[in-house]
Design a protein around this motif. Structure first.
Motif, PDB file in Angstrom:
ATOM      1  N   THR A  65      45.168  13.495  -1.563  1.00  0.00           N
ATOM      2  CA  THR A  65      44.108  14.425  -1.177  1.00  0.00           C
ATOM      3  C   THR A  65      44.676  15.793  -0.816  1.00  0.00           C
ATOM      4  O   THR A  65      44.084  16.820  -1.158  1.00  0.00           O
ATOM      5  CB  THR A  65      43.295  13.849   0.001  1.00  0.00           C
ATOM      6  OG1 THR A  65      42.797  12.555  -0.377  1.00  0.00           O
ATOM      7  CG2 THR A  65      42.137  14.755   0.357  1.00  0.00           C
ATOM      8  N   VAL A  66      45.831  15.823  -0.169  1.00  0.00           N
ATOM      9  CA  VAL A  66      46.414  17.113   0.223  1.00  0.00           C
ATOM     10  C   VAL A  66      46.730  17.978  -0.993  1.00  0.00           C
ATOM     11  O   VAL A  66      46.765  19.206  -0.881  1.00  0.00           O
ATOM     12  CB  VAL A  66      47.671  16.946   1.115  1.00  0.00           C
ATOM     13  CG1 VAL A  66      47.294  16.320   2.452  1.00  0.00           C
ATOM     14  CG2 VAL A  66      48.748  16.147   0.413  1.00  0.00           C
ATOM     15  N   GLU A  67      46.932  17.370  -2.161  1.00  0.00           N
ATOM     16  CA  GLU A  67      47.189  18.138  -3.376  1.00  0.00           C
ATOM     17  C   GLU A  67      45.939  18.844  -3.900  1.00  0.00           C
ATOM     18  O   GLU A  67      46.033  19.751  -4.719  1.00  0.00           O
ATOM     19  CB  GLU A  67      47.735  17.233  -4.483  1.00  0.00           C
ATOM     20  CG  GLU A  67      49.085  16.627  -4.180  1.00  0.00           C
ATOM     21  CD  GLU A  67      49.514  15.675  -5.265  1.00  0.00           C
ATOM     22  OE1 GLU A  67      50.452  16.020  -6.000  1.00  0.00           O
ATOM     23  OE2 GLU A  67      48.903  14.585  -5.374  1.00  0.00           O
ATOM     24  N   ALA A  68      44.778  18.425  -3.436  1.00  0.00           N
ATOM     25  CA  ALA A  68      43.511  18.997  -3.902  1.00  0.00           C
ATOM     26  C   ALA A  68      43.081  20.211  -3.083  1.00  0.00           C
ATOM     27  O   ALA A  68      42.046  20.814  -3.367  1.00  0.00           O
ATOM     28  CB  ALA A  68      42.413  17.929  -3.865  1.00  0.00           C
ATOM     29  N   GLY A  69      43.860  20.560  -2.087  1.00  0.00           N
ATOM     30  CA  GLY A  69      43.509  21.692  -1.237  1.00  0.00           C
ATOM     31  C   GLY A  69      43.254  22.959  -2.025  1.00  0.00           C
ATOM     32  O   GLY A  69      44.005  23.296  -2.935  1.00  0.00           O
ATOM     33  N   ARG A  70      42.147  23.629  -1.684  1.00  0.00           N
ATOM     34  CA  ARG A  70      41.738  24.904  -2.307  1.00  0.00           C
ATOM     35  C   ARG A  70      41.428  24.793  -3.794  1.00  0.00           C
ATOM     36  O   ARG A  70      41.478  25.771  -4.521  1.00  0.00           O
ATOM     37  CB  ARG A  70      42.769  25.985  -2.056  1.00  0.00           C
ATOM     38  CG  ARG A  70      43.040  26.228  -0.586  1.00  0.00           C
ATOM     39  CD  ARG A  70      43.929  27.426  -0.394  1.00  0.00           C
ATOM     40  NE  ARG A  70      44.423  27.503   0.954  1.00  0.00           N
ATOM     41  CZ  ARG A  70      43.752  28.011   1.985  1.00  0.00           C
ATOM     42  NH1 ARG A  70      42.555  28.484   1.819  1.00  0.00           N
ATOM     43  NH2 ARG A  70      44.307  28.047   3.180  1.00  0.00           N
ATOM     44  N   LYS A  71      41.103  23.595  -4.249  1.00  0.00           N
ATOM     45  CA  LYS A  71      40.761  23.394  -5.652  1.00  0.00           C
ATOM     46  C   LYS A  71      39.276  23.051  -5.789  1.00  0.00           C
ATOM     47  O   LYS A  71      38.615  22.711  -4.819  1.00  0.00           O
ATOM     48  CB  LYS A  71      41.622  22.291  -6.245  1.00  0.00           C
ATOM     49  CG  LYS A  71      43.114  22.617  -6.179  1.00  0.00           C
ATOM     50  CD  LYS A  71      43.863  21.993  -7.280  1.00  0.00           C
ATOM     51  CE  LYS A  71      45.288  22.402  -7.415  1.00  0.00           C
ATOM     52  NZ  LYS A  71      46.055  22.827  -6.313  1.00  0.00           N
TER      53      LYS A  71
END
Length: 150
Positions: A65-71
């Motif tokens: 989930t942290v990889e989806a930040g600001r996407k």
């Protein structure tokens, strides 16, 4: 450790608290109530968890989930009544329906990337999803309908 993550889901700005190890599929289902994306294999093989990440298909079981930040994330819920979904309904491109959200999202991603996809491109993109009920002919017909505009 808990991290605040901001992203846009189906056009809505969201901020949630997640652990570093949280998988995006679980976050969408358990924290945001978006249960259209399914857990099938949990290793990226089946495609039932496919979402659009910045308009491109992504298997949410493979992403933190942290990889989806600001996407920007689009789930099957964000494609309600889309031409792709309507083509699947009109062609009865489902049996049990478990794989259908992943196929619809993947096909929307195909249309985003290749708006004039030929039959070979369609075939290659459909290989990334699995239908255990064997509705492949109906699914292929639905996708052809999307690209033929009829």
């Amino acid at each position: 450790m808990i991290y605040p993550i901001e992203f846009q889901v189906n056009g809505e700005e969201r901020t949630i608290q997640v652990r570093a190890a949280d998988i995006l599929l679980d976050t969408l289902r358990d924290k945001l109530g978006l249960t259209g994306s399914k857990s099938g294999c949990d290793n990226g093989d089946c495609g039932t968890c496919t979402i659009l990440l910045n308009s491109l298909p992504m298997k949410s079981c493979l992403m933190l989930t942290v990889e989806a930040g600001r996407k920007q994330i689009t789930t099957i819920e964000g494609l309600m009544n889309s031409p792709v979904q309507q083509a699947f309904v009109q062609n009865q491109a489902f049996q049990c329906g478990y794989c259908t959200p992943g196929f619809i999202v993947n096909c929307q991603g195909l249309q985003n990337v290749h708006p004039h996809a030929n039959q070979e491109t369609i075939r290659v993109w459909l290989e990334s999803n699995i239908c255990r009920c064997m509705s492949y002919e109906e699914i292929h017909n639905a996708v052809k309908r999307v690209f033929s505009g009829s």
